[in-house]
Design a protein around this motif. Structure first.
Motif, PDB file in Angstrom:
ATOM      1  N   GLN A 142       0.608  -1.201  -0.054  1.00 52.83           N
ATOM      2  CA  GLN A 142      -0.024  -0.011   0.060  1.00 52.83           C
ATOM      3  C   GLN A 142       1.160   1.139   0.111  1.00 52.83           C
ATOM      4  OE1 GLN A 142      -3.604  -0.149   2.639  1.00 52.83           O
ATOM      5  NE2 GLN A 142      -2.526  -2.010   3.375  1.00 52.83           N
ATOM      6  N   TRP A 143       2.243   1.087   0.144  1.00 50.75           N
ATOM      7  CA  TRP A 143       3.147   2.305   0.262  1.00 50.75           C
ATOM      8  C   TRP A 143       3.391   2.614  -1.318  1.00 50.75           C
ATOM      9  CZ3 TRP A 143       8.939   2.013   0.672  1.00 50.75           C
ATOM     10  CH2 TRP A 143       9.521   3.397   0.794  1.00 50.75           C
ATOM     11  N   GLY A 144       2.988   3.912  -1.597  1.00 50.19           N
ATOM     12  CA  GLY A 144       3.248   4.446  -2.872  1.00 50.19           C
ATOM     13  C   GLY A 144       4.553   4.291  -3.861  1.00 50.19           C
ATOM     14  N   ASN A 145       5.436   4.484  -2.902  1.00 51.70           N
ATOM     15  CA  ASN A 145       6.631   4.551  -3.359  1.00 51.70           C
ATOM     16  C   ASN A 145       7.486   2.999  -3.219  1.00 51.70           C
ATOM     17  OD1 ASN A 145       6.617   7.544  -1.731  1.00 51.70           O
ATOM     18  ND2 ASN A 145       7.461   7.577  -3.881  1.00 51.70           N
ATOM     19  N   TYR A 146       6.791   2.155  -2.866  1.00 50.23           N
ATOM     20  CA  TYR A 146       7.332   0.661  -2.855  1.00 50.23           C
ATOM     21  C   TYR A 146       7.628   0.165  -4.310  1.00 50.23           C
ATOM     22  CZ  TYR A 146       8.019  -4.291  -2.053  1.00 50.23           C
ATOM     23  OH  TYR A 146       8.429  -5.449  -2.036  1.00 50.23           O
ATOM     24  N   SER A 147       8.822  -0.261  -4.398  1.00 49.92           N
ATOM     25  CA  SER A 147       9.338  -1.016  -5.543  1.00 49.92           C
ATOM     26  C   SER A 147      10.007  -2.327  -5.132  1.00 49.92           C
ATOM     27  CB  SER A 147      10.370  -0.311  -6.242  1.00 49.92           C
ATOM     28  OG  SER A 147      10.851  -1.058  -7.529  1.00 49.92           O
ATOM     29  N   ALA A 148       9.622  -3.454  -5.409  1.00 54.05           N
ATOM     30  CA  ALA A 148      10.194  -4.915  -4.858  1.00 54.05           C
ATOM     31  C   ALA A 148      11.576  -4.893  -5.132  1.00 54.05           C
ATOM     32  CB  ALA A 148       9.235  -6.071  -5.827  1.00 54.05           C
ATOM     33  N   PRO A 152      11.648  -1.545   2.011  1.00 51.92           N
ATOM     34  CA  PRO A 152      12.421  -1.964   3.020  1.00 51.92           C
ATOM     35  C   PRO A 152      12.949  -3.502   2.785  1.00 51.92           C
ATOM     36  CG  PRO A 152      10.185  -2.357   3.141  1.00 51.92           C
ATOM     37  CD  PRO A 152      10.255  -1.532   2.100  1.00 51.92           C
ATOM     38  N   ASP A 153      12.807  -3.832   1.420  1.00 55.64           N
ATOM     39  CA  ASP A 153      13.290  -5.313   1.454  1.00 55.64           C
ATOM     40  C   ASP A 153      14.534  -5.641   1.398  1.00 55.64           C
ATOM     41  OD1 ASP A 153      10.585  -5.731   0.763  1.00 55.64           O
ATOM     42  OD2 ASP A 153      10.774  -5.926  -1.278  1.00 55.64           O
ATOM     43  N   ASN A 154      15.520  -4.315   0.871  1.00 52.81           N
ATOM     44  CA  ASN A 154      16.906  -4.339   0.936  1.00 52.81           C
ATOM     45  C   ASN A 154      17.397  -4.112   2.363  1.00 52.81           C
ATOM     46  OD1 ASN A 154      16.586  -1.498   1.119  1.00 52.81           O
ATOM     47  ND2 ASN A 154      17.057  -1.606  -1.069  1.00 52.81           N
ATOM     48  N   TRP A 178      23.582   5.899  -4.868  1.00 55.21           N
ATOM     49  CA  TRP A 178      22.172   5.591  -5.171  1.00 55.21           C
ATOM     50  C   TRP A 178      21.415   5.431  -3.852  1.00 55.21           C
ATOM     51  CZ3 TRP A 178      19.409   0.816  -4.020  1.00 55.21           C
ATOM     52  CH2 TRP A 178      18.332   0.651  -4.322  1.00 55.21           C
ATOM     53  N   PHE A 179      21.986   4.509  -2.945  1.00 55.18           N
ATOM     54  CA  PHE A 179      21.526   4.212  -1.648  1.00 55.18           C
ATOM     55  C   PHE A 179      20.732   5.341  -0.850  1.00 55.18           C
ATOM     56  CE2 PHE A 179      20.206   2.380   2.419  1.00 55.18           C
ATOM     57  CZ  PHE A 179      19.571   1.126   2.162  1.00 55.18           C
ATOM     58  N   THR A 180      21.547   6.398  -0.734  1.00 54.75           N
ATOM     59  CA  THR A 180      21.244   7.542   0.208  1.00 54.75           C
ATOM     60  C   THR A 180      20.353   8.247  -0.741  1.00 54.75           C
ATOM     61  OG1 THR A 180      23.605   7.619   0.977  1.00 54.75           O
ATOM     62  CG2 THR A 180      22.143   9.267   1.262  1.00 54.75           C
ATOM     63  N   ALA A 181      20.358   8.593  -2.068  1.00 50.46           N
ATOM     64  CA  ALA A 181      19.540   9.336  -2.676  1.00 50.46           C
ATOM     65  C   ALA A 181      18.298   8.885  -2.770  1.00 50.46           C
ATOM     66  CB  ALA A 181      20.232   9.652  -4.099  1.00 50.46           C
ATOM     67  N   ASN A 182      18.281   7.616  -3.159  1.00 47.15           N
ATOM     68  CA  ASN A 182      16.901   6.823  -3.711  1.00 47.15           C
ATOM     69  C   ASN A 182      16.247   6.103  -2.739  1.00 47.15           C
ATOM     70  OD1 ASN A 182      18.336   7.916  -6.017  1.00 47.15           O
ATOM     71  ND2 ASN A 182      17.237   6.764  -7.511  1.00 47.15           N
ATOM     72  N   GLN A 183      16.735   5.718  -1.703  1.00 45.51           N
ATOM     73  CA  GLN A 183      16.358   4.920  -0.369  1.00 45.51           C
ATOM     74  C   GLN A 183      16.259   5.714   0.768  1.00 45.51           C
ATOM     75  OE1 GLN A 183      15.708   1.080  -1.665  1.00 45.51           O
ATOM     76  NE2 GLN A 183      15.328   2.905  -3.020  1.00 45.51           N
ATOM     77  N   GLY A 514      16.158   4.649 -12.818  1.00 45.72           N
ATOM     78  CA  GLY A 514      14.532   4.598 -13.243  1.00 45.72           C
ATOM     79  C   GLY A 514      13.954   3.563 -12.518  1.00 45.72           C
ATOM     80  N   GLU A 515      14.370   2.992 -11.323  1.00 46.55           N
ATOM     81  CA  GLU A 515      13.576   1.763 -10.929  1.00 46.55           C
ATOM     82  C   GLU A 515      12.119   1.833 -10.530  1.00 46.55           C
ATOM     83  OE1 GLU A 515      15.484   4.147  -7.431  1.00 46.55           O
ATOM     84  OE2 GLU A 515      16.351   3.319  -9.624  1.00 46.55           O
ATOM     85  N   GLN A 516      11.807   3.100 -10.041  1.00 49.23           N
ATOM     86  CA  GLN A 516      10.499   3.362 -10.024  1.00 49.23           C
ATOM     87  C   GLN A 516       9.497   3.696 -11.010  1.00 49.23           C
ATOM     88  OE1 GLN A 516       9.119   5.754  -6.606  1.00 49.23           O
ATOM     89  NE2 GLN A 516      11.081   5.827  -5.707  1.00 49.23           N
ATOM     90  N   ILE A 517      10.056   4.279 -12.182  1.00 48.97           N
ATOM     91  CA  ILE A 517       9.070   4.604 -13.069  1.00 48.97           C
ATOM     92  C   ILE A 517       9.305   3.685 -14.324  1.00 48.97           C
ATOM     93  CG2 ILE A 517       9.020   7.122 -12.624  1.00 48.97           C
ATOM     94  CD1 ILE A 517      11.227   7.595 -14.391  1.00 48.97           C
ATOM     95  N   PHE A 518      10.559   3.057 -14.664  1.00 47.90           N
ATOM     96  CA  PHE A 518      10.269   2.041 -15.545  1.00 47.90           C
ATOM     97  C   PHE A 518      10.907   0.737 -15.426  1.00 47.90           C
ATOM     98  CE2 PHE A 518      11.754   6.179 -17.724  1.00 47.90           C
ATOM     99  CZ  PHE A 518      10.323   6.279 -18.245  1.00 47.90           C
ATOM    100  N   GLY A 519      11.142   0.345 -13.807  1.00 45.05           N
ATOM    101  CA  GLY A 519      11.370  -1.035 -13.513  1.00 45.05           C
ATOM    102  C   GLY A 519      10.016  -1.865 -13.731  1.00 45.05           C
ATOM    103  N   SER A 520      10.160  -3.214 -13.788  1.00 39.96           N
ATOM    104  CA  SER A 520       8.969  -3.794 -14.019  1.00 39.96           C
ATOM    105  C   SER A 520       7.900  -3.717 -12.899  1.00 39.96           C
ATOM    106  CB  SER A 520       8.995  -5.297 -14.313  1.00 39.96           C
ATOM    107  OG  SER A 520       9.798  -5.383 -15.594  1.00 39.96           O
ATOM    108  N   THR A 521       8.713  -3.649 -11.663  1.00 38.95           N
ATOM    109  CA  THR A 521       7.687  -3.493 -10.369  1.00 38.95           C
ATOM    110  C   THR A 521       7.692  -2.033  -9.700  1.00 38.95           C
ATOM    111  OG1 THR A 521       9.668  -4.250  -9.298  1.00 38.95           O
ATOM    112  CG2 THR A 521       8.528  -6.261  -9.960  1.00 38.95           C
ATOM    113  N   GLY A 522       8.106  -1.241 -10.548  1.00 38.18           N
ATOM    114  CA  GLY A 522       8.210   0.151  -9.864  1.00 38.18           C
ATOM    115  C   GLY A 522       6.855   0.493  -9.523  1.00 38.18           C
ATOM    116  N   SER A 523       6.860   1.236  -8.311  1.00 40.58           N
ATOM    117  CA  SER A 523       5.395   1.608  -7.915  1.00 40.58           C
ATOM    118  C   SER A 523       5.219   2.851  -8.606  1.00 40.58           C
ATOM    119  CB  SER A 523       5.840   2.158  -6.326  1.00 40.58           C
ATOM    120  OG  SER A 523       6.675   3.187  -6.399  1.00 40.58           O
TER     121      SER A 523
END
Length: 600
Positions: A142-148, A152-154, A178-183, A514-523
């Motif tokens: 239900q979290w709108g920013n979640y990407s498998a 929190p999976d990582n 990446w981890f600091t900027a995007n996570q 582009g993990e959120q907008i173009f990744g297959s599981t991007g939220s």
């Protein structure tokens, strides 16, 4: 569109943004003199942009960037980044923690909290960060920013070191940029001592430490977050730790933040209050601007010829450029047209029918820049590939039309119809049925003359190659609500194309992966685009600090056209009253109103 914040603390991101993405993209107001204490300021919201969420865990439909910009003034994020210093950098004064320290080959992150206090007197602690993680882990669907696979999976384990220090043990080593900027920019300490309840009036407990309890707490909090008219009096949203607290939050979109008298951090507000005022259109805002009714407003691109008259009213006029891309997503799962959109030649024909240069020059009056791929076109960065720079699909209606007719389409009464079904040469493609007509509908953001004119230009251009486009205009929140990820069998999958980019569609962190907008599981992969090659390229870009990893991703996605690339407009052309000081127009389009002040 909601996006992560940014990074400039580590490596390549610093070089990128220091070189070309400073706050000079939008400039700043004068900042001389001693900051005056007190006073009120009115800030004009974009057309039809109505804030609708304060809870620091956004759900679908509540991810617009202005929600985050307002929220982080009340609930400080773990990390805030902005262009306030002249380059995009970590803003520790606006953050809840000191810069993270990576160890164990990049698999362990040590974080120490800054000394802050909640409105109830409790210290902001590691338990408040754990509370956020527990709620997100139990409710990630239900979290709108979640990407498998992402936060929190990582995070394999959350370790509390002390009340003010914790460690994140990651599942593998990541690129720290990446981890600091995007996570980590998603993480926000939230007041466990107030919010860890399962119902209104319930006793505070440690319910979040079980999955069932975390689900109940989340359901209660999101239910309360939906009651906009109660925000000003609901004690949940009074538990602030930022420089402001909520004074007014209306269902029509007007929000007023008041100076938080219980703020204990190093960055207190100068102003007594800031009001975020909604407008139904840019023209309506311009009329109020002319009357002096807003302190920080904007001018439609069509009105830039009136700059001198606005300046004579006591305003500075400055473009506010953003680190963003603008696009129209296809709904690849639409039951009627999904199979059509999955044909690359169709997407190529559509892209070659978009005259971006003319749209940017004539319709946006040179207040936008053509965009050809998934990395911001300006400022030029080391992440931009040669493929995107050179535009592989320049405007050419003849070539676009030939692509359709050479793949089994005939044009009758101005509309292309599939005459040769099948997946072989000179046929329409897999899943496209004979008799399918290229009748398309786009849901488009209303309130902007430039957007309306651009949609009409796209409609006219597409009609010349046999594509009939119907335009449905509605407010931004409605467009986002209707542009849902979906399965073909769902009623919510009726949308085909969507535009929500009057002020840019997607604002990036410093590391524009582009993990959120173009990744297959991007939220935020709204059109359900899926390509294993893209997923692999994204994975490489988030684990390697080599710029080539991003360039390879950029080149492939540029050519594969998961969306229709469109000109990227300036976030806005701002008009700022001369006596309003301390304003910096951040390329990430965040604001720091606690630093604004009125000069005599």
């Amino acid at each position: 569109m909601k996006r992560p914040l940014t990074l400039a603390v580590f490596g390549a991101a610093v070089a990128l943004l220091a070189a070309g993405c400073s706050s000079g993209g939008g400039g700043s107001s004068a900042s001389g003199g001693t900051p005056q204490q007190g006073g009120s300021v009115t800030f004009a919201m974009p057309p039809n942009a109505t804030p609708n969420w304060i809870f620091p865990i956004g759900t679908p439909g509540h991810l617009a960037s202005f929600n985050g910009a307002i929220r982080q003034e009340v609930f400080l994020p773990l990390y805030a980044y902005d262009g306030y210093s002249g380059t995009v950098a970590l803003d520790e004064k606006a953050s809840a923690a000191k810069a993270p320290v990576y160890s164990n080959g990049g698999k362990t992150v040590d974080i120490k909290l800054n000394p802050l206090t909640w409105a109830n007197g409790q210290k902001v602690s590691s338990r408040d960060v754990e509370f956020w993680f527990n709620l997100v882990k139990a409710n990630k669907s239900q979290w709108g920013n979640y990407s498998a696979g992402d936060i929190p999976d990582n995070v394999a384990r959350f370790e509390t070191v002390s009340d003010t220090e914790f460690k994140l043990h990651l599942t593998k080593a990541y690129n720290p940029d990446w981890f600091t900027a995007n996570q980590l920019t998603y993480v926000t300490p939230i007041p466990q001592s107030v919010w860890d309840v399962e119902s209104k009036g319930g006793k505070v407990g440690d319910y979040d430490r079980t999955t069932d309890g975390a689900k109940k707490v989340f359901k209660y909090l999101t239910g309360e977050a939906g009651k906009l008219s109660e925000y000003a009096n609901n004690p949940l949203w009074k538990a602030a730790n930022g420089p402001f607290t909520v004074k007014e939050f209306t269902t029509t979109g007007q929000v007023t933040l008041a100076k938080n008298p219980k703020y204990t951090g190093p960055d207190p507000a100068h102003l007594d209050s800031v009001t975020f005022k909604p407008f139904t259109s840019a023209d309506a805002e311009l009329n109020v601007l002319r009357s002096g009714g807003v302190d920080y407003g904007y001018m439609p691109a069509l009105a830039t010829s009136q700059q001198k008259s606005i300046e004579n009213l006591g305003y500075q006029v400055k473009p506010w450029a953003g680190w963003a891309v603008t696009y129209i997503p296809y709904n690849f799962n639409n039951p009627a047209m999904g199979a059509v959109f999955k044909q690359l030649y169709i997407r190529q024909a559509v892209q070659m029918s978009i005259d971006q240069t003319t749209i940017a020059r004539v319709i946006w009056h040179n207040q936008s820049v053509p965009g050809y791929g998934p990395v911001p076109q300006t400022p030029v960065s080391k992440y931009l590939s040669a493929t995107q720079k050179t535009n592989p699909y320049p405007f050419d209606l003849n070539k676009a039309k030939a692509l359709l007719t050479s793949h089994g389409w005939t044009i009758q009464n101005g509309v292309a119809t599939c005459a040769q079904a099948g997946s072989g040469a000179n046929q329409c493609g897999d899943g496209v049925k004979a008799g399918t007509r290229l009748n398309l509908t786009i849901d488009s953001q209303s309130g902007s003359t430039e957007t309306d004119n651009m949609m009409q230009e796209v409609q006219s251009s597409l009609s010349k190659i046999g594509i009939k486009l119907s335009i449905k205009s509605e407010p931004l929140n409605s467009v986002l609500d209707h542009t849902a990820q979906c399965k073909p069998s769902q009623s919510s999958c009726s949308w085909q194309l969507s535009f929500f980019g009057t002020a840019g569609s997607w604002y990036f962190p410093a590391y524009p992966s582009g993990e959120q907008i173009f990744g297959s599981t991007g939220s935020s992969n709204l059109g359900s685009y899926s390509d294993p090659t893209v997923d692999d390229l994204i994975k490489k870009s988030t684990s390697s600090s080599d710029p080539a990893a991003m360039q390879n991703y950029d080149a492939y996605v540029t050519k594969n056209l998961p969306v229709i690339w469109m000109p990227n407009p300036a976030y806005q052309v701002s008009a700022i009253k001369n006596n309003l000081r301390g304003v910096v127009q951040d390329p990430l389009v965040f604001i720091q109103p606690q630093r604004w002040y009125l000069a005599k």
